[in-house]
Design a protein around this motif. Structure first.
Motif, short mmCIF file in Angstrom:
data_model
loop_
_atom_site.label_atom_id
_atom_site.label_comp_id
_atom_site.label_asym_id
_atom_site.label_seq_id
_atom_site.Cartn_x
_atom_site.Cartn_y
_atom_site.Cartn_z
N THR A 105 0.86 -1.19 0.00
CA THR A 105 0.00 0.00 0.00
C THR A 105 0.89 1.23 0.00
O THR A 105 1.89 1.29 0.71
CB THR A 105 -0.91 0.03 1.25
N ARG A 106 0.51 2.20 -0.80
CA ARG A 106 1.25 3.47 -0.83
C ARG A 106 0.45 4.53 -0.09
O ARG A 106 -0.75 4.67 -0.31
CB ARG A 106 1.54 3.91 -2.26
N LEU A 107 1.14 5.23 0.79
CA LEU A 107 0.53 6.34 1.51
C LEU A 107 1.12 7.63 0.98
O LEU A 107 2.34 7.78 0.91
CB LEU A 107 0.79 6.22 3.02
N HIS A 108 0.25 8.53 0.58
CA HIS A 108 0.65 9.85 0.09
C HIS A 108 0.54 10.81 1.26
O HIS A 108 -0.56 11.06 1.76
CB HIS A 108 -0.26 10.28 -1.07
N LEU A 109 1.70 11.29 1.73
CA LEU A 109 1.77 12.14 2.91
C LEU A 109 2.01 13.58 2.49
O LEU A 109 3.00 13.87 1.80
CB LEU A 109 2.89 11.68 3.83
N GLY A 110 1.11 14.47 2.92
CA GLY A 110 1.29 15.87 2.57
C GLY A 110 1.18 16.11 1.08
O GLY A 110 0.46 15.40 0.37
N LYS A 111 1.96 17.07 0.57
CA LYS A 111 1.86 17.48 -0.83
C LYS A 111 2.56 16.54 -1.80
O LYS A 111 2.12 16.38 -2.93
CB LYS A 111 2.41 18.89 -1.00
N SER A 112 3.69 15.91 -1.38
CA SER A 112 4.44 15.15 -2.38
C SER A 112 5.07 13.85 -1.90
O SER A 112 5.46 13.03 -2.73
CB SER A 112 5.55 16.04 -2.96
N ALA A 113 5.21 13.63 -0.61
CA ALA A 113 5.88 12.42 -0.12
C ALA A 113 5.01 11.18 -0.34
O ALA A 113 3.79 11.23 -0.16
CB ALA A 113 6.22 12.56 1.36
N VAL A 114 5.65 10.09 -0.73
CA VAL A 114 4.96 8.81 -0.90
C VAL A 114 5.81 7.73 -0.24
O VAL A 114 7.02 7.66 -0.47
CB VAL A 114 4.74 8.46 -2.39
N ILE A 115 5.16 6.91 0.58
CA ILE A 115 5.83 5.78 1.20
C ILE A 115 5.08 4.51 0.84
O ILE A 115 3.89 4.56 0.49
CB ILE A 115 5.95 5.93 2.74
#
Length: 184
Positions: A105-115
């Protein structure tokens, strides 16, 4: 794949060196392939001291540690006083059942970070050194008597970005067959 905003960031934390707890910060910077800039667990290869002794050339699947704030509420009901960063997490979330998400699963954090989620954090003896009984309090069993690890999830960084409290979290589920998170 479509991303839905389902939660938000409560706190962000980091700490240089290898320590159990981390220090809350106004923001953190996530670096693709490395982790949290300036954090003791940042690196492309395994940084966890125990795992590094076993095989120092393994990829670092534990670049970012996330814990849901809802766990803190559960622990408070059991008599523990836990604050963001106390359990070593980099990101404290709200509104997302992190452990129920599948691997990848990818989590999009804030404006641009992806983990990208790689697995569960397995509770360790250091939790009891921090507060007696904490390790057991972060373990549970399901209806089939399987162990449930509730000490958060681990991830790798796939896209750079600055992350701060109150940033939204978007969830992008992986395509194809989904595997549950397992301890890493």
């Amino acid at each position: 794949m479509r991303t839905e905003s389902t939660g938000y960031i409560v706190a962000v934390c980091l700490r240089r060196g290898h320590h159990f707890s981390k220090t809350p910060s106004l923001s953190i910077r996530l670096l693709a392939g490395l982790g949290v800039e300036g954090d003791g667990h940042m690196g492309a290869l395994v940084q966890h001291r125990y795992d590094r002794r076993r095989d120092h050339a393994r990829p670092n699947l534990r670049q970012v540690h996330l814990i849901p704030s809802e766990l803190f509420d559960e622990l408070r009901a059991k008599g523990f006083t836990i604050q963001p960063g106390d359990l070593g997490e980099n990101v404290t979330t709200s509104g997302i059942d992190l452990a129920a998400l599948p691997t990848g699963t990818r989590l999009h954090l804030g404006k641009s970070a992806v983990i990208e989620l790689t697995g569960l954090r397995e509770p360790c003896v250091l939790m009891d050194r921090f507060h007696e009984g904490l390790k057991a309090a972060t373990l549970d069993r399901d209806a089939d008597d399987n162990v449930i690890c509730k000490a958060g999830v681990m991830a790798i960084v796939v896209a750079d970005g600055e992350v701060a409290p109150d940033d939204t979290i978007g969830v992008e589920l992986p395509e194809g067959q989904r595997r549950p998170l397992e301890p890493v």
